[in-house]
Design a protein around this motif. Sequence first.
Motif, PDB file in Angstrom:
ATOM      1  N   LEU A  31      69.301  19.244  35.623  1.00 20.21           N
ATOM      2  CA  LEU A  31      68.657  20.526  35.918  1.00 20.21           C
ATOM      3  C   LEU A  31      68.714  20.866  37.409  1.00 20.21           C
ATOM      4  O   LEU A  31      67.774  21.438  37.961  1.00 20.21           O
ATOM      5  N   THR A  32      69.811  20.493  38.058  1.00 19.72           N
ATOM      6  CA  THR A  32      70.067  20.922  39.424  1.00 19.72           C
ATOM      7  C   THR A  32      71.299  21.815  39.431  1.00 19.72           C
ATOM      8  O   THR A  32      72.097  21.818  38.486  1.00 19.72           O
ATOM      9  N   ALA A  33      71.451  22.574  40.501  1.00 18.70           N
ATOM     10  CA  ALA A  33      72.575  23.496  40.626  1.00 18.70           C
ATOM     11  C   ALA A  33      73.727  22.801  41.347  1.00 18.70           C
ATOM     12  O   ALA A  33      73.589  22.406  42.505  1.00 18.70           O
ATOM     13  N   VAL A  34      74.847  22.644  40.678  1.00 22.11           N
ATOM     14  CA  VAL A  34      76.038  22.032  41.263  1.00 22.11           C
ATOM     15  C   VAL A  34      77.032  23.141  41.585  1.00 22.11           C
ATOM     16  O   VAL A  34      77.510  23.840  40.687  1.00 22.11           O
ATOM     17  N   THR A  49      75.824  31.515  48.561  1.00 21.14           N
ATOM     18  CA  THR A  49      75.422  32.922  48.617  1.00 21.14           C
ATOM     19  C   THR A  49      75.961  33.730  47.442  1.00 21.14           C
ATOM     20  O   THR A  49      75.643  34.924  47.330  1.00 21.14           O
ATOM     21  N   GLU A  50      76.761  33.108  46.569  1.00 23.24           N
ATOM     22  CA  GLU A  50      77.262  33.835  45.410  1.00 23.24           C
ATOM     23  C   GLU A  50      76.089  34.308  44.541  1.00 23.24           C
ATOM     24  O   GLU A  50      75.110  33.582  44.342  1.00 23.24           O
ATOM     25  N   PRO A  51      76.172  35.518  44.004  1.00 25.23           N
ATOM     26  CA  PRO A  51      75.066  36.032  43.183  1.00 25.23           C
ATOM     27  C   PRO A  51      74.660  35.114  42.038  1.00 25.23           C
ATOM     28  O   PRO A  51      73.469  34.974  41.753  1.00 25.23           O
ATOM     29  N   VAL A  52      75.626  34.473  41.378  1.00 30.21           N
ATOM     30  CA  VAL A  52      75.254  33.619  40.250  1.00 30.21           C
ATOM     31  C   VAL A  52      74.464  32.405  40.718  1.00 30.21           C
ATOM     32  O   VAL A  52      73.547  31.947  40.018  1.00 30.21           O
ATOM     33  N   VAL A  53      74.762  31.897  41.905  1.00 31.31           N
ATOM     34  CA  VAL A  53      74.010  30.762  42.444  1.00 31.31           C
ATOM     35  C   VAL A  53      72.606  31.203  42.827  1.00 31.31           C
ATOM     36  O   VAL A  53      71.616  30.512  42.553  1.00 31.31           O
ATOM     37  N   ARG A  54      72.493  32.354  43.454  1.00 35.84           N
ATOM     38  CA  ARG A  54      71.181  32.844  43.870  1.00 35.84           C
ATOM     39  C   ARG A  54      70.319  33.213  42.667  1.00 35.84           C
ATOM     40  O   ARG A  54      69.103  32.958  42.643  1.00 35.84           O
ATOM     41  N   ALA A  55      70.951  33.786  41.635  1.00 35.31           N
ATOM     42  CA  ALA A  55      70.193  34.097  40.417  1.00 35.31           C
ATOM     43  C   ALA A  55      69.683  32.826  39.763  1.00 35.31           C
ATOM     44  O   ALA A  55      68.533  32.758  39.296  1.00 35.31           O
ATOM     45  N   ASP A  82      68.188  23.534  45.655  1.00 34.30           N
ATOM     46  CA  ASP A  82      69.303  23.499  46.595  1.00 34.30           C
ATOM     47  C   ASP A  82      70.613  23.241  45.863  1.00 34.30           C
ATOM     48  O   ASP A  82      70.642  22.595  44.810  1.00 34.30           O
ATOM     49  N   PRO A  83      71.735  23.703  46.426  1.00 35.15           N
ATOM     50  CA  PRO A  83      73.036  23.387  45.820  1.00 35.15           C
ATOM     51  C   PRO A  83      73.394  21.924  46.019  1.00 35.15           C
ATOM     52  O   PRO A  83      73.036  21.311  47.028  1.00 35.15           O
ATOM     53  N   PHE A  95      71.100  37.971  36.871  1.00 35.86           N
ATOM     54  CA  PHE A  95      72.465  38.291  37.268  1.00 35.86           C
ATOM     55  C   PHE A  95      72.877  39.661  36.736  1.00 35.86           C
ATOM     56  O   PHE A  95      73.474  40.468  37.459  1.00 35.86           O
ATOM     57  N   LEU A  96      72.573  39.937  35.477  1.00 35.07           N
ATOM     58  CA  LEU A  96      72.949  41.220  34.911  1.00 35.07           C
ATOM     59  C   LEU A  96      72.171  42.371  35.526  1.00 35.07           C
ATOM     60  O   LEU A  96      72.645  43.518  35.523  1.00 35.07           O
TER      61      LEU A  96
END
Length: 447
Positions: free
Chosen positions: A206-209, A349-355, A369-370, A426-427
């Motif tokens: 459950l972390t963002a890679v 900074t990509e929208p999908v990462v920020r969302a 955090d990424p 995102f949408l």
Amino acid sequence: MPDDPAPDTDADPDIDLYEFVDRLCRFETTDGEEAEAAAWTREQFDAFGFDTYEWEADAETLAGHTSFPNDPADIRVENRPSVAGVVEFGDADAGPTLVLNGHLDVVPADADLWTGDPFEPTWSDGRATLTARGAADMKAGLGACVFAALDLRDRVEAGEAAVDGRVVVEAVAGEEDGGIGAAAAALDDPYPFDRDAALVAEPTDLTAVTTTEGTVMKRLTIRGRSAHAATRWRGEDVLPHFERVRAAFQELETERGERVHHDLYEEFEVPWPIVCGRVEAGSWSSTVPGTLTAEWRFGVAPGETVDEVEAEYEQRLAAVVADSEWLSAHPPAFERFSIQFEPAGIAPTEPVVRALADAMADDGLADTDPHGATYGADSRHYVAAGIPTVVFGPGTVEEAHFPDESVEWADVLRAREVIAATARRFLAGDYDRGTESGPDADAETDS
């Protein structure tokens, strides 16, 4: 291991997800046998009211891709369909499209090492833990994607959210074989619309890679001279030569760990790991081993290429050969085999990462955090096609490919909620795109 029956009640809001994942884990999708599971998954998509798509990869096309063998005959694509279900919201053409991706295939399971049948899911403590081949890698993650899309549709239909765009749920074939279904989708869009971003639900705790490592696969063949064990001095034992090569490669692994840097990989004890996963030597117990074959996996850092890392290890092998009279006269073969994984990364900074980060924070996940991962994933195919892709899912990679592979069901439910919220955000189009994506995005690699 306790085997408690799972609750079976219409009042259980998660029973449909439970039943979906349980059934999916019963398909033995090893060794290219995804077709039955793909057909069942497409039936489920149809039943959910999704617009469905199906495609198969073309071996000739994949043979021109750096991940795959050059000979199309070495790429098994027949009867390996990938399927997708699409949900449209509002003015779909006016909004973005988000792909939620999971793979149907799993690695083989050595049943002798398992407590039970790997393809008979076991639920412990009611429904606290699921044990099955593919539980973590990654059928539970795929299920979370399916029901996240359904949850978002329910919210929109109930008037609780208003968005334009599409969510595509993909169930692809051949990820463990280099990403056959995902590569085909990236190279030749199977949809009549563009894709703006993707989320791959591999097990990430459950972390963002945002960054995945690459790998190069090489086969080393050393030839000595066999002889009777009673006169072993008349032979040339390949094992000491192999040990010198192995030591040299391990030294280079250490050097690269100190020399090649990336901010997201500082947490790993060995950031660019190598492993010799298979060795076969000799032909008889009382004969000096005169042949040896060893298969290697070498880590490739984000910002590097597979070719560059391959060249480093080839140069180190050449130095070992130059120091040996026997190897100089009988040079080892050192050739690529199987599949290669290119590194991939996108900017935070990509929208999908920020969302995703905002959805995680709203759900109470502390670490937004990424992160980087020392494995490869299908995300690299989409990143290479210009589709920013983040990896996020339930379970841990430490369970992947293991006996009694398991996932905590609470993590699956949480992933479902976070992925649904990510799609909604995102949408909604509330994020401007930042730095462009690429294989070395956000990399700080010094060679």
